[in-house]
Design a protein around this motif. Structure first.
Motif, PDB file in Angstrom:
ATOM      1  N   SER A 107      33.435  57.976  14.198  1.00  0.00           N
ATOM      2  CA  SER A 107      32.893  59.189  14.204  1.00  0.00           C
ATOM      3  C   SER A 107      33.908  60.300  13.992  1.00  0.00           C
ATOM      4  O   SER A 107      35.118  60.084  14.115  1.00  0.00           O
ATOM      5  N   ALA A 108      33.375  61.374  13.393  1.00  0.00           N
ATOM      6  CA  ALA A 108      34.150  62.527  12.903  1.00  0.00           C
ATOM      7  C   ALA A 108      34.753  63.565  14.159  1.00  0.00           C
ATOM      8  O   ALA A 108      34.132  63.397  15.247  1.00  0.00           O
ATOM      9  N   PRO A 109      36.089  63.823  14.006  1.00  0.00           N
ATOM     10  CA  PRO A 109      36.612  64.789  15.093  1.00  0.00           C
ATOM     11  C   PRO A 109      35.498  65.975  15.314  1.00  0.00           C
ATOM     12  O   PRO A 109      35.077  66.466  14.586  1.00  0.00           O
ATOM     13  N   SER A 110      35.320  66.323  16.519  1.00  0.00           N
ATOM     14  CA  SER A 110      34.879  67.823  16.887  1.00  0.00           C
ATOM     15  C   SER A 110      35.136  68.780  16.227  1.00  0.00           C
ATOM     16  O   SER A 110      34.051  69.653  15.734  1.00  0.00           O
ATOM     17  N   SER A 111      36.362  68.943  15.755  1.00  0.00           N
ATOM     18  CA  SER A 111      36.714  69.987  15.073  1.00  0.00           C
ATOM     19  C   SER A 111      36.290  70.265  13.777  1.00  0.00           C
ATOM     20  O   SER A 111      35.873  71.221  13.198  1.00  0.00           O
ATOM     21  N   PHE A 112      36.082  68.949  13.110  1.00  0.00           N
ATOM     22  CA  PHE A 112      35.466  68.960  11.648  1.00  0.00           C
ATOM     23  C   PHE A 112      34.000  69.427  11.832  1.00  0.00           C
ATOM     24  O   PHE A 112      33.585  70.120  10.977  1.00  0.00           O
ATOM     25  N   LEU A 113      33.446  68.673  12.612  1.00  0.00           N
ATOM     26  CA  LEU A 113      32.089  69.126  12.993  1.00  0.00           C
ATOM     27  C   LEU A 113      31.606  70.559  13.134  1.00  0.00           C
ATOM     28  O   LEU A 113      30.812  71.199  12.683  1.00  0.00           O
ATOM     29  N   GLU A 114      32.636  71.060  13.965  1.00  0.00           N
ATOM     30  CA  GLU A 114      32.511  72.454  14.128  1.00  0.00           C
ATOM     31  C   GLU A 114      32.614  73.524  12.858  1.00  0.00           C
ATOM     32  O   GLU A 114      32.133  74.363  12.792  1.00  0.00           O
ATOM     33  N   VAL A 115      33.648  73.046  12.275  1.00  0.00           N
ATOM     34  CA  VAL A 115      33.766  73.653  10.792  1.00  0.00           C
ATOM     35  C   VAL A 115      32.854  73.652  10.119  1.00  0.00           C
ATOM     36  O   VAL A 115      32.424  74.493   9.337  1.00  0.00           O
ATOM     37  N   ALA A 116      32.319  72.331   9.875  1.00  0.00           N
ATOM     38  CA  ALA A 116      30.963  72.234   9.014  1.00  0.00           C
ATOM     39  C   ALA A 116      29.771  72.955   9.346  1.00  0.00           C
ATOM     40  O   ALA A 116      28.802  73.289   8.655  1.00  0.00           O
ATOM     41  N   ARG A 117      29.635  72.858  10.647  1.00  0.00           N
ATOM     42  CA  ARG A 117      28.555  73.931  11.169  1.00  0.00           C
ATOM     43  C   ARG A 117      28.902  75.589  11.062  1.00  0.00           C
ATOM     44  O   ARG A 117      27.849  76.220  11.365  1.00  0.00           O
ATOM     45  N   SER A 118      29.969  75.762  10.930  1.00  0.00           N
ATOM     46  CA  SER A 118      30.503  77.276  10.759  1.00  0.00           C
ATOM     47  C   SER A 118      29.825  78.046   9.793  1.00  0.00           C
ATOM     48  O   SER A 118      29.735  79.261   9.708  1.00  0.00           O
ATOM     49  N   SER A 119      29.246  77.334   8.617  1.00  0.00           N
ATOM     50  CA  SER A 119      28.729  78.465   7.548  1.00  0.00           C
ATOM     51  C   SER A 119      27.532  77.674   7.032  1.00  0.00           C
ATOM     52  O   SER A 119      27.322  76.240   6.984  1.00  0.00           O
ATOM     53  N   PRO A 120      26.504  78.343   6.679  1.00  0.00           N
ATOM     54  CA  PRO A 120      25.281  77.717   6.110  1.00  0.00           C
ATOM     55  C   PRO A 120      25.541  77.271   4.571  1.00  0.00           C
ATOM     56  O   PRO A 120      24.794  76.514   4.012  1.00  0.00           O
ATOM     57  N   LYS A 121      26.712  77.611   4.066  1.00  0.00           N
ATOM     58  CA  LYS A 121      27.152  77.096   2.599  1.00  0.00           C
ATOM     59  C   LYS A 121      27.574  75.688   2.693  1.00  0.00           C
ATOM     60  O   LYS A 121      28.547  75.253   3.642  1.00  0.00           O
ATOM     61  N   VAL A 122      27.390  74.843   1.682  1.00  0.00           N
ATOM     62  CA  VAL A 122      27.799  73.579   1.788  1.00  0.00           C
ATOM     63  C   VAL A 122      28.970  73.517   0.775  1.00  0.00           C
ATOM     64  O   VAL A 122      28.839  74.254  -0.687  1.00  0.00           O
ATOM     65  N   GLU A 123      30.151  73.184   1.122  1.00  0.00           N
ATOM     66  CA  GLU A 123      31.502  73.361   0.147  1.00  0.00           C
ATOM     67  C   GLU A 123      32.035  71.983  -0.133  1.00  0.00           C
ATOM     68  O   GLU A 123      33.012  71.851  -0.588  1.00  0.00           O
ATOM     69  N   PHE A 124      31.287  71.002   0.215  1.00  0.00           N
ATOM     70  CA  PHE A 124      31.949  69.831  -0.211  1.00  0.00           C
ATOM     71  C   PHE A 124      30.644  68.646  -0.301  1.00  0.00           C
ATOM     72  O   PHE A 124      29.699  68.888   0.186  1.00  0.00           O
TER      73      PHE A 124
END
Length: 212
Positions: free
Chosen positions: A195-212
């Protein structure tokens, strides 16, 4: 492969397995992508020239959205493996997505150069360049990239089991039977999930853009 659906898979590496690393085969060298080679880089993900043309708009928009304001960093980071004629045959680089998480981006070896150890050597160079402080490292892939997934696993990447990453569903459950059907049995058995760290999930949710 055309018979494999285009689904989302995400992987994370907490610690590099250095025993997986290799040197480039003789006759190949690594250099940065040059500004006059952006079209070459945009075509890399696609084995069919017609498909590359079809997705040119997508690649152009992605470049502008993710790298456009940081072009100098893109060209400083984006790597090509080249043959003796300085022709690019593989590409990959590490990128700080959302300015906060380290990701492996656009890993690709031209089909006619697969199986020569070029991809393993290139990933070795990229991963060796990641600072210990920048772990964990993340990536997005698809089940059609089952050969690359085996390589990622060798380096210490694990499949993420979180149902959603940012704006995208994580299709792990659908992908596992596909991977089992296409990967050597031992390679499939070596895959690990986490499972991913919660901090990573928060960053991924922080923007509508897909950056990776």
């Amino acid at each position: 492969m055309s018979d494999i659906p285009d689904l989302n898979l995400f992987m994370m590496c907490r610690e590099l397995n250095r025993t997986a690393m290799r040197e480039l085969p003789a006759g190949y060298h690594v250099r940065n992508c040059r500004k006059d080679e952006l079209d070459i880089w945009m075509n890399f993900p696609f084995d069919d020239p017609a498909e590359a043309l079809q997705y040119r708009g997508f690649m152009t928009n992605f470049f502008q959205d993710v790298y456009g304001s940081k072009e100098d960093s893109f060209y400083a980071k984006c790597l090509f493996v080249c043959d003796t004629h300085d022709r690019p045959v593989a590409t990959c680089f590490a990128w700080k997505a959302y300015d906060r998480i380290t990701t492996i981006q656009w890993f690709k070896v031209l089909k006619e150069y697969e199986g020569r150890g070029i991809g393993r050597a290139l990933l070795s160079i990229v991963m060796q360049g990641v600072s210990p402080d920048d772990y964990p490292v993340f990536l997005h892939t698809q089940p059609s990239s089952f050969r690359a997934i085996k390589l990622y696993a060798d380096f210490g990447f694990e499949l993420l089991d979180d149902p959603v990453i940012g704006t995208r569903p994580n299709d792990l459950e659908q992908c596992l039977p596909i991977l089992q059907a296409h990967m050597p049995a031992e390679a499939f058995r070596s895959l690990r999930t986490t499972s991913a760290p919660s901090s990573f999930l928060e960053v991924a949710r922080s923007s509508p853009k897909v950056e990776f």
